[in-house]
Design a protein around this motif. Sequence first.
Motif, PDB file in Angstrom:
ATOM      1  N   PHE A  86       0.855  -1.113  -0.008  1.00  0.00           N
ATOM      2  CA  PHE A  86      -0.128  -0.005  -0.150  1.00  0.00           C
ATOM      3  C   PHE A  86       0.752   1.285  -0.007  1.00  0.00           C
ATOM      4  O   PHE A  86       1.979   1.125   0.546  1.00  0.00           O
ATOM      5  CB  PHE A  86      -0.873   0.001   1.172  1.00  0.00           C
ATOM      6  CG  PHE A  86      -1.692  -1.105   1.400  1.00  0.00           C
ATOM      7  CD1 PHE A  86      -1.205  -2.320   1.888  1.00  0.00           C
ATOM      8  CD2 PHE A  86      -3.017  -1.163   1.128  1.00  0.00           C
ATOM      9  CE1 PHE A  86      -2.190  -3.596   2.158  1.00  0.00           C
ATOM     10  CE2 PHE A  86      -3.839  -2.292   1.349  1.00  0.00           C
ATOM     11  CZ  PHE A  86      -3.391  -3.246   2.036  1.00  0.00           C
ATOM     12  N   TYR A 102       0.301   5.336   1.102  1.00  0.00           N
ATOM     13  CA  TYR A 102      -0.891   6.216   1.995  1.00  0.00           C
ATOM     14  C   TYR A 102      -0.469   7.700   1.972  1.00  0.00           C
ATOM     15  O   TYR A 102       1.004   7.800   1.664  1.00  0.00           O
ATOM     16  CB  TYR A 102      -1.082   5.933   3.224  1.00  0.00           C
ATOM     17  CG  TYR A 102      -1.979   4.547   3.608  1.00  0.00           C
ATOM     18  CD1 TYR A 102      -1.423   3.311   3.714  1.00  0.00           C
ATOM     19  CD2 TYR A 102      -3.293   4.636   4.165  1.00  0.00           C
ATOM     20  CE1 TYR A 102      -2.376   2.367   4.003  1.00  0.00           C
ATOM     21  CE2 TYR A 102      -4.139   3.887   4.165  1.00  0.00           C
ATOM     22  CZ  TYR A 102      -3.441   2.313   4.526  1.00  0.00           C
ATOM     23  OH  TYR A 102      -4.327   1.257   4.580  1.00  0.00           O
ATOM     24  N   GLN A 151      -0.335  11.596   3.572  1.00  0.00           N
ATOM     25  CA  GLN A 151      -0.784  12.119   4.780  1.00  0.00           C
ATOM     26  C   GLN A 151      -0.670  13.734   4.417  1.00  0.00           C
ATOM     27  O   GLN A 151       0.382  14.187   4.463  1.00  0.00           O
ATOM     28  CB  GLN A 151      -0.217  11.887   5.961  1.00  0.00           C
ATOM     29  CG  GLN A 151      -0.607  12.504   7.245  1.00  0.00           C
ATOM     30  CD  GLN A 151       0.068  12.328   8.631  1.00  0.00           C
ATOM     31  OE1 GLN A 151       1.146  12.003   8.569  1.00  0.00           O
ATOM     32  NE2 GLN A 151      -0.848  12.238   9.737  1.00  0.00           N
ATOM     33  N   GLN A 173      -3.622  16.245   8.877  1.00  0.00           N
ATOM     34  CA  GLN A 173      -4.935  15.304   8.498  1.00  0.00           C
ATOM     35  C   GLN A 173      -4.336  13.681   8.721  1.00  0.00           C
ATOM     36  O   GLN A 173      -3.274  13.661   8.908  1.00  0.00           O
ATOM     37  CB  GLN A 173      -5.236  15.329   7.156  1.00  0.00           C
ATOM     38  CG  GLN A 173      -5.671  16.653   6.590  1.00  0.00           C
ATOM     39  CD  GLN A 173      -6.419  16.781   5.256  1.00  0.00           C
ATOM     40  OE1 GLN A 173      -6.823  15.823   4.577  1.00  0.00           O
ATOM     41  NE2 GLN A 173      -6.443  17.888   4.755  1.00  0.00           N
ATOM     42  N   GLY A 174      -5.257  12.801   8.780  1.00  0.00           N
ATOM     43  CA  GLY A 174      -5.159  11.367   8.800  1.00  0.00           C
ATOM     44  C   GLY A 174      -4.597  10.949   7.584  1.00  0.00           C
ATOM     45  O   GLY A 174      -4.321  11.659   6.623  1.00  0.00           O
ATOM     46  N   LEU A 175      -4.153   9.673   7.387  1.00  0.00           N
ATOM     47  CA  LEU A 175      -3.757   9.144   6.285  1.00  0.00           C
ATOM     48  C   LEU A 175      -4.822   8.594   5.376  1.00  0.00           C
ATOM     49  O   LEU A 175      -5.928   8.106   5.761  1.00  0.00           O
ATOM     50  CB  LEU A 175      -3.033   7.761   6.552  1.00  0.00           C
ATOM     51  CG  LEU A 175      -1.588   7.918   7.197  1.00  0.00           C
ATOM     52  CD1 LEU A 175      -1.507   8.578   8.478  1.00  0.00           C
ATOM     53  CD2 LEU A 175      -0.683   6.591   7.053  1.00  0.00           C
ATOM     54  N   LEU A 227      -5.501   6.429   1.696  1.00  0.00           N
ATOM     55  CA  LEU A 227      -5.155   5.327   0.690  1.00  0.00           C
ATOM     56  C   LEU A 227      -4.887   5.956  -0.516  1.00  0.00           C
ATOM     57  O   LEU A 227      -5.938   6.555  -1.130  1.00  0.00           O
ATOM     58  CB  LEU A 227      -6.010   4.317   0.604  1.00  0.00           C
ATOM     59  CG  LEU A 227      -5.523   3.169  -0.329  1.00  0.00           C
ATOM     60  CD1 LEU A 227      -4.268   2.374   0.474  1.00  0.00           C
ATOM     61  CD2 LEU A 227      -6.592   2.159  -0.617  1.00  0.00           C
ATOM     62  N   LYS A 229      -2.936   0.365  -4.031  1.00  0.00           N
ATOM     63  CA  LYS A 229      -2.624  -0.547  -3.449  1.00  0.00           C
ATOM     64  C   LYS A 229      -2.505  -1.811  -4.374  1.00  0.00           C
ATOM     65  O   LYS A 229      -3.006  -1.900  -5.312  1.00  0.00           O
ATOM     66  CB  LYS A 229      -3.930  -1.262  -2.211  1.00  0.00           C
ATOM     67  CG  LYS A 229      -5.155  -1.546  -3.133  1.00  0.00           C
ATOM     68  CD  LYS A 229      -6.345  -1.899  -1.946  1.00  0.00           C
ATOM     69  CE  LYS A 229      -7.660  -2.124  -2.674  1.00  0.00           C
ATOM     70  NZ  LYS A 229      -8.674  -2.344  -1.787  1.00  0.00           N
ATOM     71  N   GLU A 250       3.043  13.997   3.115  1.00  0.00           N
ATOM     72  CA  GLU A 250       3.963  12.937   3.472  1.00  0.00           C
ATOM     73  C   GLU A 250       3.469  11.607   2.990  1.00  0.00           C
ATOM     74  O   GLU A 250       2.245  11.432   3.171  1.00  0.00           O
ATOM     75  CB  GLU A 250       4.126  12.759   5.157  1.00  0.00           C
ATOM     76  CG  GLU A 250       5.181  11.896   5.488  1.00  0.00           C
ATOM     77  CD  GLU A 250       5.863  12.290   6.906  1.00  0.00           C
ATOM     78  OE1 GLU A 250       5.125  12.889   7.928  1.00  0.00           O
ATOM     79  OE2 GLU A 250       7.078  11.514   7.075  1.00  0.00           O
ATOM     80  N   PHE A 292       3.453   7.454   2.810  1.00  0.00           N
ATOM     81  CA  PHE A 292       3.945   6.322   3.636  1.00  0.00           C
ATOM     82  C   PHE A 292       3.734   4.959   2.630  1.00  0.00           C
ATOM     83  O   PHE A 292       2.685   4.743   2.138  1.00  0.00           O
ATOM     84  CB  PHE A 292       3.089   6.114   4.900  1.00  0.00           C
ATOM     85  CG  PHE A 292       3.327   7.229   5.867  1.00  0.00           C
ATOM     86  CD1 PHE A 292       2.557   8.493   5.993  1.00  0.00           C
ATOM     87  CD2 PHE A 292       4.358   6.981   6.853  1.00  0.00           C
ATOM     88  CE1 PHE A 292       2.859   9.244   6.981  1.00  0.00           C
ATOM     89  CE2 PHE A 292       4.716   7.941   7.802  1.00  0.00           C
ATOM     90  CZ  PHE A 292       3.883   9.220   7.843  1.00  0.00           C
ATOM     91  N   ILE A 344       1.803  -5.614   4.197  1.00  0.00           N
ATOM     92  CA  ILE A 344       0.984  -6.677   5.140  1.00  0.00           C
ATOM     93  C   ILE A 344       1.504  -7.999   4.454  1.00  0.00           C
ATOM     94  O   ILE A 344       1.004  -8.311   3.626  1.00  0.00           O
ATOM     95  CB  ILE A 344      -0.399  -6.508   4.949  1.00  0.00           C
ATOM     96  CG1 ILE A 344      -1.198  -5.011   5.194  1.00  0.00           C
ATOM     97  CG2 ILE A 344      -0.977  -7.699   5.911  1.00  0.00           C
ATOM     98  CD1 ILE A 344      -2.716  -5.063   5.135  1.00  0.00           C
ATOM     99  N   ILE A 361      -0.312  -5.060   9.523  1.00  0.00           N
ATOM    100  CA  ILE A 361       0.372  -4.188   8.610  1.00  0.00           C
ATOM    101  C   ILE A 361       1.809  -3.566   9.268  1.00  0.00           C
ATOM    102  O   ILE A 361       1.746  -3.316  10.482  1.00  0.00           O
ATOM    103  CB  ILE A 361      -0.452  -3.088   8.218  1.00  0.00           C
ATOM    104  CG1 ILE A 361      -0.173  -2.163   7.114  1.00  0.00           C
ATOM    105  CG2 ILE A 361      -1.015  -2.111   9.587  1.00  0.00           C
ATOM    106  CD1 ILE A 361      -1.251  -1.177   6.502  1.00  0.00           C
ATOM    107  N   PHE A 386       4.417  -0.196   8.568  1.00  0.00           N
ATOM    108  CA  PHE A 386       4.437   1.238   7.862  1.00  0.00           C
ATOM    109  C   PHE A 386       5.744   1.400   7.983  1.00  0.00           C
ATOM    110  O   PHE A 386       6.635   1.320   8.603  1.00  0.00           O
ATOM    111  CB  PHE A 386       3.766   2.231   8.495  1.00  0.00           C
ATOM    112  CG  PHE A 386       2.296   2.183   8.433  1.00  0.00           C
ATOM    113  CD1 PHE A 386       1.445   1.646   9.374  1.00  0.00           C
ATOM    114  CD2 PHE A 386       1.643   2.874   7.514  1.00  0.00           C
ATOM    115  CE1 PHE A 386       0.002   1.459   9.032  1.00  0.00           C
ATOM    116  CE2 PHE A 386       0.282   2.960   7.037  1.00  0.00           C
ATOM    117  CZ  PHE A 386      -0.573   2.246   8.143  1.00  0.00           C
ATOM    118  N   GLY A 387       6.432   2.160   6.529  1.00  0.00           N
ATOM    119  CA  GLY A 387       7.843   2.742   6.518  1.00  0.00           C
ATOM    120  C   GLY A 387       7.428   4.180   7.429  1.00  0.00           C
ATOM    121  O   GLY A 387       6.627   4.545   8.020  1.00  0.00           O
ATOM    122  N   LYS A 388       8.826   4.581   7.465  1.00  0.00           N
ATOM    123  CA  LYS A 388       8.870   5.980   8.482  1.00  0.00           C
ATOM    124  C   LYS A 388       8.427   7.139   7.753  1.00  0.00           C
ATOM    125  O   LYS A 388       8.502   8.398   8.182  1.00  0.00           O
ATOM    126  CB  LYS A 388      10.347   6.235   8.793  1.00  0.00           C
ATOM    127  CG  LYS A 388      10.562   4.747   9.590  1.00  0.00           C
ATOM    128  CD  LYS A 388      12.098   5.380  10.258  1.00  0.00           C
ATOM    129  CE  LYS A 388      12.270   4.306  11.294  1.00  0.00           C
ATOM    130  NZ  LYS A 388      13.653   4.316  12.098  1.00  0.00           N
TER     131      LYS A 388
END
Lengths: 115, 112
Positions: free
Chosen positions: B34, B36, B38, B42-44, B46, B49, B88, B90, B94, B100, B102-104
């Motif tokens: 995936f 994502y 951001q 705000q939130g992440l 999608l 995928k 940003e 990400f 999975i 899941i 996540f990368g940094k």
Amino acid sequence: NAGVTQTPKFRILKIGQSMTLQCAQDMNHNYMYWYRQDPGMGLKLIYYSVGAGITDKGEVPNGYNVSRSTTEDFPLRLELAAPSQTSVYFCASSYRAGGSYNEQFFGPGTRLTVL
Amino acid sequence: AQSVTQLDSQVPVFEEAPVELRCNYSSSVSVYLFWYVQYPNQGLQLLLKYLSGSTLVKGINGFEAEFNKSQTSFHLRKPSVHISDTAEYFCAVIPRGDKIIFGKGTRLHILP
């Protein structure tokens, strides 16, 4: 659909105080998650739930507790807040059945500062 | 242990130029992949995928990514960026049957 909602948006706590971060979803998702996001560190999983009444620890559970009494709600409890818990907290949900895996939907986040 | 590496923490690029954000993963089992995004405060959300099938995946806002199993990569590309792409990004993996990872994150700066 409202999706994933989180309250409050911002909060400042004093060291040793407690609080509950609220999370709700209206998509009938079975999985729910709590993450914390620190600058340059990505997201770290605190706790997750695979359904009502079932929760499990993630990567960084210490200092937190969760419960999942309904499908919709997944509150995160901070007991005895510490400065190390200053972070942005995200709640997410997803639907998973059998071997399938769907994307996670995220809330807008709660920015918590502990002084 | 499984992991996700985003090779660049920040990427500056001029408006209307192409961009590639790199993501490599390590996993001994097959994976879902995936990206994502951001936006500030705000939130992440999608972007796209990969679950199976075609290795070239198209997402929202003109982004696409290619799954390369031999190189264990899932790089994100856009042929021409806009100022609104400042965000940003990400990468997430999975491993089947697991949680899941996540990368940094890679912060994309669009220069006027």
